[in-house]
Motif scaffolding. Structure first.
Motif, PDB file in Angstrom:
ATOM      1  N   ASP A 193      40.558 -41.368  20.844  1.00  0.00           N
ATOM      2  CA  ASP A 193      40.422 -42.470  19.886  1.00  0.00           C
ATOM      3  C   ASP A 193      41.499 -42.375  18.810  1.00  0.00           C
ATOM      4  O   ASP A 193      42.072 -43.388  18.395  1.00  0.00           O
ATOM      5  CB  ASP A 193      39.038 -42.443  19.223  1.00  0.00           C
ATOM      6  CG  ASP A 193      37.945 -42.944  20.165  1.00  0.00           C
ATOM      7  OD1 ASP A 193      38.219 -43.086  21.371  1.00  0.00           O
ATOM      8  OD2 ASP A 193      36.828 -43.192  19.690  1.00  0.00           O
ATOM      9  N   HIS A 196      45.130 -43.235  20.221  1.00  0.00           N
ATOM     10  CA  HIS A 196      45.347 -44.660  20.458  1.00  0.00           C
ATOM     11  C   HIS A 196      45.387 -45.454  19.164  1.00  0.00           C
ATOM     12  O   HIS A 196      45.942 -46.559  19.118  1.00  0.00           O
ATOM     13  CB  HIS A 196      44.269 -45.211  21.393  1.00  0.00           C
ATOM     14  CG  HIS A 196      44.482 -44.822  22.821  1.00  0.00           C
ATOM     15  ND1 HIS A 196      44.089 -43.602  23.327  1.00  0.00           N
ATOM     16  CD2 HIS A 196      45.085 -45.468  23.854  1.00  0.00           C
ATOM     17  CE1 HIS A 196      44.416 -43.524  24.607  1.00  0.00           C
ATOM     18  NE2 HIS A 196      45.026 -44.638  24.949  1.00  0.00           N
ATOM     19  N   LYS A 219      47.542 -48.010  22.022  1.00  0.00           N
ATOM     20  CA  LYS A 219      46.513 -48.938  22.481  1.00  0.00           C
ATOM     21  C   LYS A 219      47.108 -50.233  23.006  1.00  0.00           C
ATOM     22  O   LYS A 219      46.396 -51.055  23.593  1.00  0.00           O
ATOM     23  CB  LYS A 219      45.533 -49.244  21.354  1.00  0.00           C
ATOM     24  CG  LYS A 219      46.144 -49.886  20.121  1.00  0.00           C
ATOM     25  CD  LYS A 219      45.125 -50.023  19.002  1.00  0.00           C
ATOM     26  CE  LYS A 219      45.754 -50.603  17.739  1.00  0.00           C
ATOM     27  NZ  LYS A 219      44.779 -50.652  16.629  1.00  0.00           N
ATOM     28  N   ASN A 637      35.640 -45.638  23.870  1.00  0.00           N
ATOM     29  CA  ASN A 637      36.637 -46.597  23.389  1.00  0.00           C
ATOM     30  C   ASN A 637      37.895 -46.571  24.243  1.00  0.00           C
ATOM     31  O   ASN A 637      38.443 -47.619  24.610  1.00  0.00           O
ATOM     32  CB  ASN A 637      36.992 -46.293  21.936  1.00  0.00           C
ATOM     33  CG  ASN A 637      35.853 -46.578  20.987  1.00  0.00           C
ATOM     34  OD1 ASN A 637      35.087 -47.513  21.187  1.00  0.00           O
ATOM     35  ND2 ASN A 637      35.717 -45.762  19.950  1.00  0.00           N
ATOM     36  N   TYR A 638      38.358 -45.359  24.551  1.00  0.00           N
ATOM     37  CA  TYR A 638      39.592 -45.194  25.332  1.00  0.00           C
ATOM     38  C   TYR A 638      39.368 -44.098  26.377  1.00  0.00           C
ATOM     39  O   TYR A 638      39.689 -42.935  26.134  1.00  0.00           O
ATOM     40  CB  TYR A 638      40.766 -44.843  24.422  1.00  0.00           C
ATOM     41  CG  TYR A 638      41.053 -45.890  23.374  1.00  0.00           C
ATOM     42  CD1 TYR A 638      41.767 -47.038  23.704  1.00  0.00           C
ATOM     43  CD2 TYR A 638      40.596 -45.745  22.067  1.00  0.00           C
ATOM     44  CE1 TYR A 638      42.027 -48.018  22.753  1.00  0.00           C
ATOM     45  CE2 TYR A 638      40.848 -46.718  21.105  1.00  0.00           C
ATOM     46  CZ  TYR A 638      41.563 -47.849  21.459  1.00  0.00           C
ATOM     47  OH  TYR A 638      41.814 -48.825  20.519  1.00  0.00           O
ATOM     48  N   PHE A 640      40.687 -42.462  28.800  1.00  0.00           N
ATOM     49  CA  PHE A 640      41.908 -42.197  29.552  1.00  0.00           C
ATOM     50  C   PHE A 640      42.300 -40.728  29.533  1.00  0.00           C
ATOM     51  O   PHE A 640      43.476 -40.388  29.561  1.00  0.00           O
ATOM     52  CB  PHE A 640      43.067 -43.043  29.006  1.00  0.00           C
ATOM     53  CG  PHE A 640      42.719 -44.498  28.859  1.00  0.00           C
ATOM     54  CD1 PHE A 640      42.044 -45.161  29.869  1.00  0.00           C
ATOM     55  CD2 PHE A 640      43.031 -45.182  27.708  1.00  0.00           C
ATOM     56  CE1 PHE A 640      41.701 -46.507  29.736  1.00  0.00           C
ATOM     57  CE2 PHE A 640      42.702 -46.520  27.563  1.00  0.00           C
ATOM     58  CZ  PHE A 640      42.040 -47.183  28.582  1.00  0.00           C
ATOM     59  N   TRP A 646      45.918 -36.378  27.218  1.00  0.00           N
ATOM     60  CA  TRP A 646      46.206 -37.807  27.420  1.00  0.00           C
ATOM     61  C   TRP A 646      46.887 -37.910  28.767  1.00  0.00           C
ATOM     62  O   TRP A 646      47.615 -37.030  29.182  1.00  0.00           O
ATOM     63  CB  TRP A 646      47.138 -38.335  26.330  1.00  0.00           C
ATOM     64  CG  TRP A 646      47.599 -39.750  26.614  1.00  0.00           C
ATOM     65  CD1 TRP A 646      46.963 -40.900  26.261  1.00  0.00           C
ATOM     66  CD2 TRP A 646      48.757 -40.136  27.355  1.00  0.00           C
ATOM     67  NE1 TRP A 646      47.664 -41.988  26.728  1.00  0.00           N
ATOM     68  CE2 TRP A 646      48.774 -41.549  27.410  1.00  0.00           C
ATOM     69  CE3 TRP A 646      49.793 -39.456  27.996  1.00  0.00           C
ATOM     70  CZ2 TRP A 646      49.771 -42.273  28.047  1.00  0.00           C
ATOM     71  CZ3 TRP A 646      50.776 -40.164  28.645  1.00  0.00           C
ATOM     72  CH2 TRP A 646      50.764 -41.563  28.652  1.00  0.00           C
ATOM     73  N   GLN A 651      44.026 -44.615  34.170  1.00  0.00           N
ATOM     74  CA  GLN A 651      43.854 -46.024  33.829  1.00  0.00           C
ATOM     75  C   GLN A 651      43.750 -46.894  35.075  1.00  0.00           C
ATOM     76  O   GLN A 651      43.073 -47.924  35.060  1.00  0.00           O
ATOM     77  CB  GLN A 651      45.022 -46.499  32.949  1.00  0.00           C
ATOM     78  CG  GLN A 651      44.995 -45.990  31.531  1.00  0.00           C
ATOM     79  CD  GLN A 651      45.627 -44.630  31.364  1.00  0.00           C
ATOM     80  OE1 GLN A 651      45.728 -43.856  32.325  1.00  0.00           O
ATOM     81  NE2 GLN A 651      46.050 -44.298  30.165  1.00  0.00           N
ATOM     82  N   LYS A 666      36.524 -53.725  28.601  1.00  0.00           N
ATOM     83  CA  LYS A 666      37.111 -52.415  28.914  1.00  0.00           C
ATOM     84  C   LYS A 666      38.333 -52.565  29.817  1.00  0.00           C
ATOM     85  O   LYS A 666      39.319 -51.832  29.677  1.00  0.00           O
ATOM     86  CB  LYS A 666      36.065 -51.515  29.585  1.00  0.00           C
ATOM     87  CG  LYS A 666      36.458 -50.051  29.674  1.00  0.00           C
ATOM     88  CD  LYS A 666      36.645 -49.445  28.278  1.00  0.00           C
ATOM     89  CE  LYS A 666      35.377 -49.563  27.455  1.00  0.00           C
ATOM     90  NZ  LYS A 666      35.515 -49.145  26.087  1.00  0.00           N
ATOM     91  N   ILE A 669      41.162 -53.572  27.535  1.00  0.00           N
ATOM     92  CA  ILE A 669      41.622 -52.419  26.753  1.00  0.00           C
ATOM     93  C   ILE A 669      42.487 -51.517  27.622  1.00  0.00           C
ATOM     94  O   ILE A 669      43.534 -51.014  27.187  1.00  0.00           O
ATOM     95  CB  ILE A 669      40.413 -51.641  26.189  1.00  0.00           C
ATOM     96  CG1 ILE A 669      39.771 -52.433  25.042  1.00  0.00           C
ATOM     97  CG2 ILE A 669      40.820 -50.245  25.706  1.00  0.00           C
ATOM     98  CD1 ILE A 669      38.452 -51.846  24.552  1.00  0.00           C
ATOM     99  N   THR A 670      42.070 -51.332  28.864  1.00  0.00           N
ATOM    100  CA  THR A 670      42.814 -50.480  29.786  1.00  0.00           C
ATOM    101  C   THR A 670      44.168 -51.083  30.111  1.00  0.00           C
ATOM    102  O   THR A 670      45.200 -50.394  30.112  1.00  0.00           O
ATOM    103  CB  THR A 670      41.996 -50.260  31.069  1.00  0.00           C
ATOM    104  OG1 THR A 670      40.701 -49.764  30.734  1.00  0.00           O
ATOM    105  CG2 THR A 670      42.699 -49.280  31.991  1.00  0.00           C
ATOM    106  N   ALA A 673      46.546 -50.683  27.225  1.00  0.00           N
ATOM    107  CA  ALA A 673      47.034 -49.302  27.126  1.00  0.00           C
ATOM    108  C   ALA A 673      48.125 -49.038  28.155  1.00  0.00           C
ATOM    109  O   ALA A 673      49.110 -48.349  27.875  1.00  0.00           O
ATOM    110  CB  ALA A 673      45.872 -48.325  27.303  1.00  0.00           C
TER     111      ALA A 673
END
Length: 898
Positions: A193, A196, A219, A637-638, A640, A646, A651, A666, A669-670, A673
């Motif tokens: 989080d 991003h 993000k 939230n993320y 990944f 990371w 993804q 989602k 969001i993906t 990213a």
């Protein structure tokens, strides 16, 4: 493995996946934590404003301690949050300058404002100058040049300008000149989080006067920072600043610099390496002063970078299908600049043929580009005002030929059929060293020689995926041997509680249990990666399962939709094995399975085939198993992470399942990213190149942290990008997704060797010599191989994956992809794909919207074409598993779709 050992491993994995682990954190700062503070931060900071930015400067050094967009004043593009520990000599900041000059002895002398920090002399400011300083004090007495630095506001925009004067009575040659692009890509110690929200990635277009650096939030949302040439700062090269003392690792890629001059490095550290641009130097005459300046501006979003470049009156190039150009493709190049083109220079001579077609009302001029000589090539565009833009291409064989050559190399040079009584690798496609021209039967990294993990399974996975798009009976016969003798019961367990589990490696290091001479004494096996048999037999790494599932799935498709290609098992055996591999993964490897998997898309393919075959119970079980994982991702939230803090590969599967289960937010969001780390720019190496920078450590021969060019992230991330494009057509997505698809095959050599990736360091600038984990990249290519037809408002009718001819009423496209089995027609949002058979040509009638496809004649293994569509069509053919079953004949067959 004992329960205690397993618990310790899970705890370590948890630390890695959520944040940088303790070991990573300590080693990251080891080089600098005890060093003297020299930046002078105890003397405070000064803030100045432009229309777009708040600029924070260290009073003592006048280097940049913060660059905040006024629209988001809490966000800092720079590494300012780490300044209290990064305040040492030889740690770079924006505002620093590196250069080399030729001494009286003819040798190059190196200078940097970062090497020996001393307080700089502030200069009076007036007019548009925000801050100014004389840098002589921090450069030392041996520096003969007078260098002043200015931060200025010009037409509301932020300018960084260096004024260099030669006060001597002799001319001085400047052989290198660069300024660090020190933006906040340090992920150490942060949760996903936080990364991003707080971190950025940046990508270079190394295009001389048209070059730029784009800096984007992880993000993928919000404004994108662009660094542009302002005066005398062509983007000639992009040098990794490995003398920055901060340790590079999986949480820090390092700092690079924008180089306007690079001849001094080309003559020394990079000698003999063909650079992206011709290295140059500058002769500064006695008493002469020269300015070197960059400009910082904001684009409203990643997708609007091109619009911002046009607004800034920068040259813009758009290549179709990109800058990886198969020899049989009639490529397009569109240029837009305020001045007309004066000249094209092509290097090597004759490598490309460029012909002007027409000037568009949109301001773009259209050219046709044809690849004539295999390999790297450079186009230098000179405009009438003298500005030079370079565009780097990679010319490759026609895709059909390239894929055949790739398979030939795998099934000959990499086919391992020697007796192997201890490790059971006989009849397999094994890893390969292209430099030494030999198969890899031993390596200190157990997986590389062990046929599992990405670095060991990559080669046989590539051989399997090739059959999906260009099946060859003799190659499939070898794969049948591999599956029956090496994979099933070897790589994959075939009995007991571990049935369908997948080993981490079949190669292991047990010197006390093996005969003398089993292991080479020239290899250092004293590493964590030299697993013993217990470690190699571990079934708990979920990333190994998609490779095996893909093998079973491809063989199912070959057995189901073709005649006589697969003999060792029937289609149902393979589909059931694919299913069991998929559902076993989260059971036997639950920790890793919580993350998105490389090639995880194959699980969705298996599910759809189970549904089509009416295997309802299996389909329900697999869907429920995958939904648990997707529900977990929906709660984050993320989502990944991976075994790394990371990653740029999970993804793919996160998007595909989020999209499937209707988790639209989602999925968006993906996708955003992904777009943050997959750029599009006029350079084959970076266009569509998904960010990877640590896998040379695990699957390469030259092992180091380094931005990898078209590692497997390219091919895999193209899957969600192109799926998103087909669902919601957006030309930006098509450009990026197709660039990634062709990037996935850009590092296949002319004789067919598939390399793990290409080395971006200017000291190397070539492929890596190990096959490594290339198979995952080819998986992406095989899944994505398709032809797209679209009409762009500015550029007109275009085809990606085919040669397009336009008549009064029709758009006719001859397919050039390897698969020739998928077509997307954007005006109708129509997706056509074949389970068997191939397309030869597609025609779209612009006036009545009618589509006509020509199917190639039948062959010995394909008597029917099985056509799937995303829309119900009025075709009078029987269906099998939801596909139209179209009988083929000895001649091409035309199908009209109204």
């Amino acid at each position: 493995m004992t329960i205690k050992t397993k618990f310790k491993n899970l705890l370590l994995l948890y630390l890695i996946a959520t944040t940088a682990n303790a070991q990573e954190e300590s080693t990251y700062w080891d080089n600098i934590k005890d060093r003297e503070s020299t930046l002078g931060i105890d003397e405070g900071f000064t803030e100045v404003k432009t229309e777009e930015f708040t600029l924070k400067l260290v009073n003592a050094s006048q280097t940049v301690a913060g660059l905040y967009p006024n629209s988001d004043p809490d966000f800092d593009f720079t590494t300012g949050e780490r300044i209290e520990i990064r305040d040492k000599d030889s740690i770079y900041y924006i505002g620093d300058l590196n250069f080399r000059i030729k001494g009286e002895d003819g040798e190059w002398e190196t200078f940097s404002t970062a090497y020996h920090r001393k307080k700089v002399e502030s200069l009076p400011i007036s007019g548009n100058v925000l801050a100014a300083s004389d840098l002589s004090n921090t450069l030392g007495e041996e520096n003969p040049l007078s260098i002043k630095r200015f931060y200025e506001q010009k037409n509301g925009e932020l300018i960084l300008r260096f004024e260099i004067t030669n006060p001597t009575n002799k001319a001085i040659e400047i052989g290198a000149l660069g300024t660090p692009m020190a933006f906040n890509n340090i992920l150490e110690g942060k949760h996903l989080d936080e990364t991003h929200t707080e971190n950025v990635f940046f990508d270079p277009y190394i295009g001389k006067d048209a070059g730029y650096v784009e800096v984007k939030h992880l993000k993928g949302k919000g404004e994108a920072l662009l660094v542009l040439p302002e005066s005398n700062m062509p983007f000639e090269n992009y040098r990794p600043l490995n003398d920055d003392l901060t340790t590079r690792s999986i949480v820090f890629e390092g700092v690079h610099e924008w180089m306007a001059l690079s001849k001094a490095y080309a003559e020394n550290e990079w000698k003999g390496k063909e650079q992206w641009n011709t290295p140059t130097s500058l002769m500064l005459n006695a008493g002469e002063t020269q300015d070197f300046a960059l400009k910082f501006v904001l684009a409203p979003s990643i997708k609007q970078i091109q619009d911002k470049l046009l607004e800034e009156q920068r040259p813009v190039a758009v290549g179709v299908p990109g800058y990886v150009l198969p020899m049989d493709v009639e490529g397009k190049l569109f240029l837009n600049y305020t001045e007309e083109v004066e000249d094209f220079k092509i290097e090597p001579k004759g490598a490309l043929k460029i012909s002007e077609i027409e000037k568009k009302e949109s301001g773009f001029t259209e050219y046709q580009v044809e690849g004539k000589i295999w390999g790297r090539s450079r186009v230098t565009v000179t405009y009438k005002d003298g500005l030079e833009q370079t565009i780097n291409y990679k010319v490759i064989e026609p895709e059909t030929e390239l894929v055949d050559d790739f398979a030939n190399f795998l099934f000959t040079e990499q086919w391992f059929d020697q007796p192997d009584e201890f490790f059971g690798r006989t009849n397999s496609i094994i890893s390969y060293d292209y430099e030494d021209k030999k198969q890899i039967t031993q390596d200190s990294r157990a997986w590389v020689a062990g046929l599992s993990d990405e670095g060991g399974a990559g080669s046989w996975l590539g051989g399997v995926m090739k059959q999906l798009i260009q099946p060859e009976k003799e190659e499939i016969e070898k794969l049948e041997l591999f599956i029956d003798e090496t994979l099933w019961g070897g790589i994959q367990y075939d009995e007991g509680e571990r049935k369908y589990g997948v080993k981490k490696s079949v190669f292991y290091y047990e010197p006390d249990e093996m005969p003398e001479g089993t292991y080479s004494d020239t290899i250092n096996y004293d590493t964590w990666a030299a697993w013993d048999k217990e470690g190699a037999d571990d079934f708990g790494r979920s990333y190994n399962y998609p490779h095996v599932a893909a093998a079973h799935w491809v063989m199912y498709r070959l057995a189901r939709y073709h005649k006589g290609l697969v003999d060792n098992h029937d289609w149902k055996w393979y589909l059931e094995h694919a299913y069991h591999t998929a559902v076993t993964m989260p059971e036997l490897a639950p920790w890793y399975a919580q993350f998105g998997q490389m090639e995880g898309t194959v699980f969705l393919m298996i599910l759809k085939d189970l549904q089509a075959e009416g295997l309802t119970e299996m389909a329900k079980n697999l869907e429920a198993s995958m939904k648990k994982r997707a529900d977990h991702w929906e709660s984050l939230n993320y989502p990944f992470g991976s075994e790394m803090p990371w990653d740029s590969t999970g993804q793919e599967e996160v998007f595909m399942w989020s999209d499937y289960f209707g988790y639209t937010k989602k999925a968006d969001i993906t996708l955003n990213a992904i777009l943050a780390y997959v750029p599009t720019m006029p350079h084959w190496a970076y266009n569509g190149n998904a960010r990877r920078y640590w896998d040379f450590l695990y699957g390469g021969k030259l092992s180091r942290v380094e931005r990898q060019i078209h590692h497997y992230g390219s091919g895999l991330n193209a899957i969600p990008i192109l799926k998103a494009y087909r669902d919601h057509p957006d030309f930006y997505l098509l450009k990026v997704g197709y660039a990634s698809t062709l990037g996935a095959i850009s590092n296949v050599t002319q004789d067919g060797f598939g390399s793990a990736a290409f080395h971006s360091y200017p000291s190397t600038i070539r492929i890596d010599y190990l096959s490594g984990d290339y198979g995952s990249n080819f998986f992406g290519y095989a899944i994505n191989s398709a032809t797209y037809i679209t009409k762009n408002e500015d550029l007109g009718w275009l085809s990606f994956g085919g040669n397009l001819k336009e008549t009064k009423n029709n758009i006719v496209v001859e397919l050039t992809t390897a698969a020739k089995s998928k077509i997307y027609i954007e005006p109708k949002e129509l997706w056509l794909e074949l389970d068997a058979g191939t397309f030869k040509e597609v025609s779209y009638n612009k006036s009545i919207g009618e589509v006509e496809v020509i199917l190639n004649a039948k062959d010995n293994h394909s008597e029917y074409a099985y056509l799937r569509t995303n829309k119900e069509l009025n075709l009078k053919y029987d269906k099998m598993n939801g596909a139209y079953k179209i009988p083929l004949s000895k001649k091409p067959k035309t199908i009209v779709i109204k």
